[in-house]
Structure formats: structure tokens, C-alpha cells
Design an enzyme around this catalytic site. Structure first.
Site, PDB file in Angstrom:
ATOM      1  N   THR A   1       0.814  -1.215   0.000  1.00 45.92           N
ATOM      2  CA  THR A   1       0.000   0.000   0.000  1.00 45.92           C
ATOM      3  C   THR A   1       0.847   1.264   0.000  1.00 45.92           C
ATOM      4  OG1 THR A   1      -1.624  -1.208   1.295  1.00 45.92           O
ATOM      5  CG2 THR A   1      -1.835   1.178   1.302  1.00 45.92           C
TER       6      THR A   1
ATOM      7  N   SER B   1       2.070  -7.763  -0.708  1.00 48.67           N
ATOM      8  CA  SER B   1       2.955  -8.666   0.031  1.00 48.67           C
ATOM      9  C   SER B   1       2.326 -10.039   0.280  1.00 48.67           C
ATOM     10  CB  SER B   1       3.430  -8.041   1.331  1.00 48.67           C
ATOM     11  OG  SER B   1       2.436  -8.069   2.309  1.00 48.67           O
TER      12      SER B   1
END
Ligand code: ASP
Length: 343
Positions: A16, A61
Site C-alpha cells: 500500500t 505482500s
């Protein structure tokens, strides 16, 4: 690249933090990290020189895997002598796993490797990304007597610098997303940056950095729950090729004493499977033998995971299996603290 101001390398892997919101559509798009300093003018005020490299395809991730860990470790290895510190920008979801893995992959580390990310994208009005990024760079730049103050793999989030392999993600909503339940924060960012020096990992030797790229992921996790079924446990323990297992037990390392359970675990250990007993509690330690429900586990014997996190236990297993540690010494080596990951 010898220069008086600290040289910092940012390694952007995704997550993010590296997103900006399009004003028109409101959608998130990846940020061009080559123009990082231009886009975050606050970085000009830092007393260091910043360069950045980025994964060619930044990832969420959740898609992190061993090849990405090797990529990060290889970048650090190649650039090690040119930089004073490294800041790895990473999605928060698996950041504790990556921090744990890197801590084992980078032996004799004498420079800071700080992982950070954010809950809101860098371009958002209320973003936590700028503070996390700027402060991580400041911690990575700290030097004293010609040496880095921090010489280990850390994770920085919401005002706290933690030892990376002691962390766990505990909140998907709050800015304070990480905790280090069994080890104190290494530093705090308030009006000043305050480093708790007594908790830092001291460099054990003057040996050169050694990067371990061989990891073995033929491992698994077995989390206990009341009513756990014999068939499920046996199927898992019989997984073809399985080399090691993290057993997430109850409380201080306890498990059901039913004969089938003890028998299944013992049979697997006798066959050569390495089983580490780790508590499924967030904080505290395994103490095999404290209760009747763990006496037989100690006798099997399971490996004592002490106060290690599941994330660090998995990373340590991959590292030790990848390093081809012999079966005879596996338990002894696992039970020793290699990078400050356990008591
Ligand atoms: N899903 C994102 C990731 O881990 C969340 C974040 O960046 O914090 O990549």
C-alpha cells in the site's frame, strides 16, 4: 560512493505504501519510486543521500515468496559496501515474515535494514506512509563513531522500531499494526528519536556479511484446537517430503495427552521430522514440563520454540534446512538464539 552524509538505499517491493490515489477516479496506482525525492519534498530536509531501487513488478505482500526474499537479500549483498543503511518498503501483511527471513539470511549484518510500509497509501491525505518512511530513513542514518547505531533487521511502524524477527502483524485497521510481544521496542519516535541501546543486537564478530540464499520451504504449521481430528493430524504429518513442522500448541506449550496424538508426533519425530513447539498465544513462552499436558512432548522430544513467533520459527526452519544442518545438531541449533529471535 564515499560521502560524509549517510547513503541510504530504499528498496521498494510493493504494498500500500507505494500507491497514490488518482484524483479523478479515486483508484490506487503504483507510485514511480524513481522520482521519490521529487514527489516527497520532505525527503530533501533529511541529512542523508537517498537512492532507490524497485522490484520491476511491485507486489502486494500476500504474493511474497522465497524468490522475492532472495531478491531483496541479493540487492543488499550487492550494494552493501556502497550504502550505510537500507530501508525496505513492503506491504504490511507479510512484513514480519520477510523481516524474520532476512534476519537469518543476512549473517554478520553490521548495518541497519529497516522494513516499513503503511496502512494508507503515500498519496492519501491522512497517510501514515510519510512518517513511517521518513523516520525509517532517519533510523537507518544514525551513526556513531563511524559505525551504524543499528546493526540488525528491524521493522518500523507507527512510532516504534522493533527487532524484525520479534514482530507480528496484529491489526488490519489501526495505524499501530505491529507488536513485538516478547521483546521491547528498540527505539521510539517522539519529539526526539530515542534508541533503547541496551536492547539492540550487538554485532557478535567482525566477520564480513554472509548472505544465505538457500532456503528450504518443505515445512508446515499444525495449529491445535479443541476437537482436532486424528485423521487430519496424521495426514499432515505424513505429507510427502515434509522436513519440519511448527506445532502451535496451547498456552505454555501444551497439547492433548490422548495417546493417538502423542504417538503420531513421536512417530513423526522418530522418522526424522523436526517439530518445533511454539505457543499460539501472542505473548509468553513455551515451558515444556510445566504442565502434565506438555511432559510427553518434551520426552518425544519436540524442539523447544521458547518465546519465538510463528513467523520467525518458520523462517528459522527454512534457513536451517537450507543450510543443511545435520539432524543430530538441528534441535540444539534451533534452540539457540541466532539473531536475537528468542530468549
Ligand atoms: N495487502 C497489502 C500488502 O501487504 C497491505 C499493506 O500494504 O499494508 O501488500
Amino acid at each position: 560512493m564515499k560521502n560524509k552524509t549517510p547513503q541510504i538505499l530504499l528498496i521498494y517491493t510493493g504494498g500500500t505504501i507505494g500507491m497514490v490515489r488518482e484524483y479523478d477516479s479515486g483508484s490506487l496506482r503504483a507510485f514511480n519510486f524513481n522520482n521519490l525525492v521529487q514527489q516527497i519534498p520532505e525527503l530533501y530536509q533529511l541529512d542523508c543521500t537517498i537512492h532507490s531501487v524497485s522490484f520491476s513488478k511491485p507486489i502486494d505482500s500476500s504474493n511474497m515468496n522465497l524468490s522475492h526474499w532472495k531478491q531483496i537479500a541479493s540487492i543488499i549483498e550487492k550494494q552493501y559496501s556502497d550504502y550505510d543503511g537500507f530501508v525496505v518498503l513492503h506491504g504490511s501483511d507479510t512484513m514480519s515474515y520477510t523481516a524474520s527471513a532476512l534476519s537469518f539470511m543476512l549473517e554478520n549484518l553490521a548495518k541497519p535494514v529497516i522494513l516499513t510500509g503503511s496502512q494508507l497509501p503515500i498519496g492519501d491525505l491522512r497517510t501514515d506512509a510519510k512518517e513511517n518512511l521518513i523516520t525509517s530513513i532517519q533510523f537507518a542514518s544514525l551513526r556513531e563513531g563511524g559505525q551504524a547505531v543499528i546493526q540488525e533487521v528491524c521493522l518500523y511502524f507507527e512510532n516504534k522500531l522493533f527487532r524484525g524477527n520479534r514482530t507480528t502483524k496484529m491489526n488490519a485497521e489501526q495505524f499501530e499494526a505491529f507488536d513485538s510481544p516478547n521483546y521491547p521496542a528498540l527505539a521510539y519516535s517522539g519529539v526526539h528519536l530515542s534508541v533503547q541501546r541496551e536492547f539492540l543486537l550487538k554485532k557478535q564478530s567482525r566477520k564480513a556479511l554472509k548472505v544465505h540464499l538457500k532456503l528450504d520451504n518443505r515445512i508446515g504449521i499444525l495449529k491445535l484446537f479443541p476437537g482436532i481430528h486424528e485423521q487430519w493430524v496424521s495426514a499432515l504429518l505424513q505429507t510427502p517430503g515434509l522436513k519440519a513442522l511448527v506445532l502451535e500448541s496451547y498456552g505454555a506449550g501444551n497439547a492433548p495427552t490422548e495417546p493417538w496424538m502423542i504417538h503420531a508426533l513421536k512417530e513423526a519425530v522418530d522418522r526424522g521430522l523436526h517439530i518445533v513447539n511454539v505457543t499460539q498465544c501472542r505473548g509468553g513462552s513455551v515451558l515444556m514440563g510445566q504442565y502434565e499436558t506438555s511432559v510427553e512432548l518434551a520426552q518425544i522430544p519436540l524442539i523447544d520454540g521458547k518465546d519465538i513467533t510463528t513467523e520467525a520459527a518458520l523462517a528459522k526452519l527454512m534457513y536451517l534446512l537450507g543450510s543443511r544442518v545435520s539432524s543430530n545438531s538441528f534441535k540444539t541449533i534451533f534452540e539457540a538464539s541466532l539473531r536475537g529471535e528468542m530468549a
